[in-house]
Design an enzyme around this catalytic site. Structure first.
Site, PDB file in Angstrom:
ATOM      1  N   HIS A 141      -2.145   7.377   7.253  1.00 43.41           N
ATOM      2  CA  HIS A 141      -1.183   8.297   6.629  1.00 43.41           C
ATOM      3  C   HIS A 141      -1.856   9.615   6.248  1.00 43.41           C
ATOM      4  O   HIS A 141      -1.250  10.684   6.355  1.00 43.41           O
ATOM      5  CB  HIS A 141      -0.587   7.687   5.352  1.00 43.41           C
ATOM      6  CG  HIS A 141       0.613   6.816   5.590  1.00 43.41           C
ATOM      7  ND1 HIS A 141       1.765   7.302   6.153  1.00 43.41           N
ATOM      8  CD2 HIS A 141       0.845   5.505   5.329  1.00 43.41           C
ATOM      9  CE1 HIS A 141       2.663   6.305   6.223  1.00 43.41           C
ATOM     10  NE2 HIS A 141       2.124   5.212   5.734  1.00 43.41           N
TER      11      HIS A 141
ATOM     12  N   GLN B 100       3.267   9.945   1.211  1.00 46.06           N
ATOM     13  CA  GLN B 100       4.538   9.216   1.168  1.00 46.06           C
ATOM     14  C   GLN B 100       5.361   9.535  -0.077  1.00 46.06           C
ATOM     15  O   GLN B 100       6.535   9.189  -0.147  1.00 46.06           O
ATOM     16  CB  GLN B 100       4.294   7.704   1.241  1.00 46.06           C
ATOM     17  CG  GLN B 100       3.732   7.268   2.590  1.00 46.06           C
ATOM     18  CD  GLN B 100       3.571   5.768   2.633  1.00 46.06           C
ATOM     19  OE1 GLN B 100       2.571   5.227   2.149  1.00 46.06           O
ATOM     20  NE2 GLN B 100       4.550   5.074   3.191  1.00 46.06           N
TER      21      GLN B 100
ATOM     22  N   GLY C 259       0.836  -1.188   0.000  1.00 47.23           N
ATOM     23  CA  GLY C 259       0.000   0.000   0.000  1.00 47.23           C
ATOM     24  C   GLY C 259       0.868   1.233   0.000  1.00 47.23           C
ATOM     25  O   GLY C 259       2.055   1.173   0.339  1.00 47.23           O
TER      26      GLY C 259
ATOM     27  N   CYS D 203       6.375  -0.085   7.313  1.00 48.65           N
ATOM     28  CA  CYS D 203       5.964   1.084   6.538  1.00 48.65           C
ATOM     29  C   CYS D 203       7.113   1.511   5.639  1.00 48.65           C
ATOM     30  O   CYS D 203       8.253   1.579   6.097  1.00 48.65           O
ATOM     31  CB  CYS D 203       5.590   2.215   7.499  1.00 48.65           C
ATOM     32  SG  CYS D 203       5.079   3.715   6.662  1.00 48.65           S
ATOM     33  N   LEU D 204       6.819   1.798   4.379  1.00 49.79           N
ATOM     34  CA  LEU D 204       7.865   2.215   3.435  1.00 49.79           C
ATOM     35  C   LEU D 204       8.509   3.535   3.844  1.00 49.79           C
ATOM     36  O   LEU D 204       9.605   3.851   3.389  1.00 49.79           O
ATOM     37  CB  LEU D 204       7.284   2.339   2.014  1.00 49.79           C
ATOM     38  CG  LEU D 204       6.869   1.023   1.325  1.00 49.79           C
ATOM     39  CD1 LEU D 204       6.147   1.314   0.019  1.00 49.79           C
ATOM     40  CD2 LEU D 204       8.073   0.122   1.074  1.00 49.79           C
TER      41      LEU D 204
ATOM     42  N   HIS E 276      -4.088   1.311   7.586  1.00 50.89           N
ATOM     43  CA  HIS E 276      -2.725   1.861   7.653  1.00 50.89           C
ATOM     44  C   HIS E 276      -2.590   3.062   6.711  1.00 50.89           C
ATOM     45  O   HIS E 276      -2.059   4.112   7.093  1.00 50.89           O
ATOM     46  CB  HIS E 276      -1.721   0.753   7.284  1.00 50.89           C
ATOM     47  CG  HIS E 276      -0.283   1.198   7.252  1.00 50.89           C
ATOM     48  ND1 HIS E 276       0.656   0.718   8.141  1.00 50.89           N
ATOM     49  CD2 HIS E 276       0.379   2.058   6.434  1.00 50.89           C
ATOM     50  CE1 HIS E 276       1.836   1.288   7.862  1.00 50.89           C
ATOM     51  NE2 HIS E 276       1.691   2.097   6.831  1.00 50.89           N
ATOM     52  N   GLU E 277      -3.104   2.917   5.491  1.00 53.33           N
ATOM     53  CA  GLU E 277      -2.958   4.002   4.506  1.00 53.33           C
ATOM     54  C   GLU E 277      -3.828   5.205   4.872  1.00 53.33           C
ATOM     55  O   GLU E 277      -3.408   6.352   4.695  1.00 53.33           O
ATOM     56  CB  GLU E 277      -3.290   3.498   3.093  1.00 53.33           C
ATOM     57  CG  GLU E 277      -2.397   2.374   2.571  1.00 53.33           C
ATOM     58  CD  GLU E 277      -0.914   2.574   2.801  1.00 53.33           C
ATOM     59  OE1 GLU E 277      -0.455   3.733   2.824  1.00 53.33           O
ATOM     60  OE2 GLU E 277      -0.204   1.575   2.987  1.00 53.33           O
TER      61      GLU E 277
END
Ligand code: ZN
Length: 172
Positions: A140, A50, A45, A94-95, A136-137
């Site tokens: 963000h 991000q 995701g 997480c990226l 999660h997204e």
């Protein structure tokens, strides 16, 4: 185009993203870039902040898809959780937060409303990993990160360590 992934503690990751007023070609281009960036980073995701864009756009693909095969790719504009139920625990990465995994508790099932890439309103139900990824997204978009859920001490240590790594890009 693969975009650079913004890393914690960058401010854009910690602010509330703006709703998309109109789904334009610019938004669709952003989504294409996000997909390319997510698949290149082996993520499941990605949220627009991000890649440095503070707008409410997320993508999710938990199917193990790839850039050439995007069948499991969900593109969500202005996503909103309408209902959540049950509980699921998962070690999330997480990226934007390298080298950290955090044990998170989330709703096992969510009902989500969003606009698709044509600007049409959609609703869907998700459970298990897909539900976790969507939550999660969406976090963000509200400036929330998994690292907010660790102790302050651990967070400060993490920031110091990352700063050291950034100051010394050549590692042996
Ligand atoms: Zn993340």
């Amino acid at each position: 185009m693969i975009r650079k992934i913004v890393k914690y503690p960058s401010p854009v990751l910690q602010k509330v993203a703006q709703p998309v007023e109109k789904v334009t070609d610019d938004i669709r281009r952003l989504i294409d870039d996000m997909a390319e960036t997510m698949y290149a980073g082996d993520g499941v995701g990605l949220a627009a902040p991000q890649v440095g864009e503070s707008v409410r756009v997320i993508i999710v693909d938990v199917s193990g898809g790839s850039l050439s095969e995007q069948e499991g790719l969900l593109k969500m504009i202005n996503p909103e959780v309408l209902e959540g139920s049950g509980e699921i625990e998962f070690e999330e990465g997480c990226l934007s937060v390298d080298d950290m995994r955090v044990h998170m508790k989330r709703n096992e099932k969510v009902k989500v409303r969003y606009l698709d890439e044509n600007g049409a309103q959609q609703e869907m139900e998700a459970n298990d990993l897909l539900s976790v990824a969507i939550q999660h997204e969406i976090d963000h978009l509200d400036g929330k990160l998994i690292i907010d859920n660790v102790s302050r001490l651990k967070r400060d240590m993490y920031i110091r360590k990352r700063k050291r790594l950034d100051d010394n890009p050549v590692a042996f």
